[in-house]
Design a protein around this motif. Structure first.
Motif, PDB file in Angstrom:
ATOM      1  N   CYS A 201       5.532  11.123  -0.145  1.00  0.00           N
ATOM      2  CA  CYS A 201       5.024   9.796  -0.514  1.00  0.00           C
ATOM      3  C   CYS A 201       5.681   8.728   0.348  1.00  0.00           C
ATOM      4  N   THR A 202       4.889   7.753   0.758  1.00  0.00           N
ATOM      5  CA  THR A 202       5.440   6.663   1.569  1.00  0.00           C
ATOM      6  C   THR A 202       4.852   5.324   1.138  1.00  0.00           C
ATOM      7  N   GLU A 203       5.644   4.291   1.310  1.00  0.00           N
ATOM      8  CA  GLU A 203       5.169   2.931   1.111  1.00  0.00           C
ATOM      9  C   GLU A 203       4.871   2.378   2.487  1.00  0.00           C
ATOM     10  N   VAL A 204       3.632   1.974   2.703  1.00  0.00           N
ATOM     11  CA  VAL A 204       3.220   1.449   4.003  1.00  0.00           C
ATOM     12  C   VAL A 204       3.336  -0.064   3.947  1.00  0.00           C
ATOM     13  N   LYS A 205       4.208  -0.584   4.788  1.00  0.00           N
ATOM     14  CA  LYS A 205       4.419  -2.031   4.823  1.00  0.00           C
ATOM     15  C   LYS A 205       3.289  -2.712   5.582  1.00  0.00           C
ATOM     16  N   ALA A 206       2.857  -3.847   5.071  1.00  0.00           N
ATOM     17  CA  ALA A 206       1.830  -4.631   5.756  1.00  0.00           C
ATOM     18  C   ALA A 206       2.450  -5.268   6.988  1.00  0.00           C
ATOM     19  N   PRO A 207       1.686  -5.361   8.089  1.00  0.00           N
ATOM     20  CA  PRO A 207       2.242  -5.988   9.287  1.00  0.00           C
ATOM     21  C   PRO A 207       2.587  -7.454   9.033  1.00  0.00           C
ATOM     22  N   VAL A 208       3.663  -7.909   9.643  1.00  0.00           N
ATOM     23  CA  VAL A 208       4.112  -9.290   9.483  1.00  0.00           C
ATOM     24  C   VAL A 208       3.162 -10.214  10.239  1.00  0.00           C
ATOM     25  N   ASP A 209       2.793 -11.313   9.610  1.00  0.00           N
ATOM     26  CA  ASP A 209       1.873 -12.272  10.220  1.00  0.00           C
ATOM     27  C   ASP A 209       2.658 -13.228  11.112  1.00  0.00           C
ATOM     28  N   ASP A 210       2.518 -13.077  12.434  1.00  0.00           N
ATOM     29  CA  ASP A 210       3.208 -13.927  13.396  1.00  0.00           C
ATOM     30  C   ASP A 210       2.369 -15.123  13.835  1.00  0.00           C
ATOM     31  N   SER A 211       1.197 -15.317  13.225  1.00  0.00           N
ATOM     32  CA  SER A 211       0.292 -16.363  13.691  1.00  0.00           C
ATOM     33  C   SER A 211       0.877 -17.765  13.509  1.00  0.00           C
ATOM     34  N   LYS A 212       1.827 -17.937  12.620  1.00  0.00           N
ATOM     35  CA  LYS A 212       2.418 -19.251  12.399  1.00  0.00           C
ATOM     36  C   LYS A 212       3.310 -19.665  13.564  1.00  0.00           C
TER      37      LYS A 212
ATOM     38  N   MET B  49       0.849  -1.172   0.000  1.00  0.00           N
ATOM     39  CA  MET B  49       0.000   0.000   0.000  1.00  0.00           C
ATOM     40  C   MET B  49       0.896   1.237   0.000  1.00  0.00           C
ATOM     41  N   TYR B  50       0.430   2.275  -0.667  1.00  0.00           N
ATOM     42  CA  TYR B  50       1.187   3.517  -0.779  1.00  0.00           C
ATOM     43  C   TYR B  50       0.289   4.685  -0.374  1.00  0.00           C
ATOM     44  N   THR B  51       0.912   5.740   0.184  1.00  0.00           N
ATOM     45  CA  THR B  51       0.169   6.947   0.525  1.00  0.00           C
ATOM     46  C   THR B  51       0.933   8.157   0.022  1.00  0.00           C
ATOM     47  N   ALA B  52       0.172   9.232  -0.206  1.00  0.00           N
ATOM     48  CA  ALA B  52       0.772  10.498  -0.620  1.00  0.00           C
ATOM     49  C   ALA B  52       0.054  11.631   0.105  1.00  0.00           C
ATOM     50  N   VAL B  53       0.828  12.661   0.467  1.00  0.00           N
ATOM     51  CA  VAL B  53       0.290  13.838   1.137  1.00  0.00           C
ATOM     52  C   VAL B  53       0.781  15.067   0.376  1.00  0.00           C
ATOM     53  N   LEU B  54      -0.152  15.928  -0.020  1.00  0.00           N
ATOM     54  CA  LEU B  54       0.217  17.182  -0.668  1.00  0.00           C
ATOM     55  C   LEU B  54       0.738  18.123   0.413  1.00  0.00           C
ATOM     56  N   ILE B  55       1.993  18.569   0.273  1.00  0.00           N
ATOM     57  CA  ILE B  55       2.593  19.406   1.320  1.00  0.00           C
ATOM     58  C   ILE B  55       2.804  20.843   0.868  1.00  0.00           C
ATOM     59  N   LYS B  56       2.605  21.115  -0.423  1.00  0.00           N
ATOM     60  CA  LYS B  56       2.717  22.478  -0.951  1.00  0.00           C
ATOM     61  C   LYS B  56       1.556  22.717  -1.901  1.00  0.00           C
ATOM     62  N   GLY B  57       1.004  23.929  -1.874  1.00  0.00           N
ATOM     63  CA  GLY B  57      -0.115  24.248  -2.747  1.00  0.00           C
ATOM     64  C   GLY B  57      -1.431  23.929  -2.067  1.00  0.00           C
ATOM     65  N   LYS B  58      -2.531  24.192  -2.776  1.00  0.00           N
ATOM     66  CA  LYS B  58      -3.861  23.940  -2.204  1.00  0.00           C
ATOM     67  C   LYS B  58      -4.453  22.633  -2.701  1.00  0.00           C
ATOM     68  N   THR B  59      -4.381  22.408  -4.009  1.00  0.00           N
ATOM     69  CA  THR B  59      -4.909  21.171  -4.600  1.00  0.00           C
ATOM     70  C   THR B  59      -3.974  20.711  -5.699  1.00  0.00           C
TER      71      THR B  59
ATOM     72  N   LYS C  50       0.481   1.879  -6.912  1.00  0.00           N
ATOM     73  CA  LYS C  50       1.932   1.889  -7.097  1.00  0.00           C
ATOM     74  C   LYS C  50       2.359   2.834  -8.221  1.00  0.00           C
ATOM     75  N   LYS C  51       1.599   2.837  -9.339  1.00  0.00           N
ATOM     76  CA  LYS C  51       2.002   3.684 -10.467  1.00  0.00           C
ATOM     77  C   LYS C  51       1.899   5.170 -10.111  1.00  0.00           C
ATOM     78  N   VAL C  52       0.929   5.549  -9.300  1.00  0.00           N
ATOM     79  CA  VAL C  52       0.802   6.946  -8.871  1.00  0.00           C
ATOM     80  C   VAL C  52       1.936   7.272  -7.906  1.00  0.00           C
ATOM     81  N   PHE C  53       2.255   6.333  -7.020  1.00  0.00           N
ATOM     82  CA  PHE C  53       3.372   6.503  -6.096  1.00  0.00           C
ATOM     83  C   PHE C  53       4.664   6.749  -6.875  1.00  0.00           C
ATOM     84  N   GLN C  54       4.914   5.931  -7.890  1.00  0.00           N
ATOM     85  CA  GLN C  54       6.132   6.063  -8.679  1.00  0.00           C
ATOM     86  C   GLN C  54       6.176   7.415  -9.397  1.00  0.00           C
TER      87      GLN C  54
END
Length: 128
Positions: free
Chosen positions: A43-54, A1-11, A29-33
């Motif tokens: 812009c950040t790539e949000v890592k999925a939490p590691v599954d420790d259930s095993k 998953m990827y996120t982006a935050v506008l930090i300059k400008g209005k829109t 991903k393509k918008v992130f790139q």
């Protein structure tokens, strides 16, 4: 998953997304790139939490289901006609994009507001 935050400008509109200043949006991903490295975005790539259930059958006390953390971001705000009239054009257009519409299809504020109110009702009825 990827996120982006506008930090300059209005829109900023790009690839079907309309960003408002300091608003965190999930992106593909393509918008992130495309946006990564742009001085107007954080812009950040949000890592999925590691599954420790095993390795551990018992859940830890501080473990929380992922759904609890993501649910508030997916919830759509319901706007009143008064709130929409108080918004500037770019804010109304951002809501239209979030509802799956194309802001360029509307000639004036009245049409934008009518679209938003109608689509909010439809989403409430269908439970989306």
């Amino acid at each position: 998953m990827y996120t982006a935050v506008l930090i300059k400008g209005k829109t900023y509109a790009v690839m079907g997304h309309v960003f408002l200043l300091n608003q965190v949006k999930e992106i593909e991903k393509k918008v992130f790139q495309y946006l990564d490295g742009n001085e107007f975005f954080n812009c950040t790539e949000v890592k999925a939490p590691v599954d420790d259930s095993k390795t551990d059958d018992q859940p830890k006390e501080d473990d929380k289901p992922v759904e609890e953390e993501e649910e508030p971001q997916q919830e759509q705000k319901i706007y009143t006609e008064t709130e929409l009239k108080d918004m500037k054009k770019d804010g109304q257009e951002a809501v239209i994009v979030d509802l799956g519409g194309d802001p360029s299809e509307f000639k004036n504020e009245g049409e934008r507001i009518a679209f938003i109110l109608e689509n909010q009702e439809q989403q409430e009825k269908t439970g989306e």
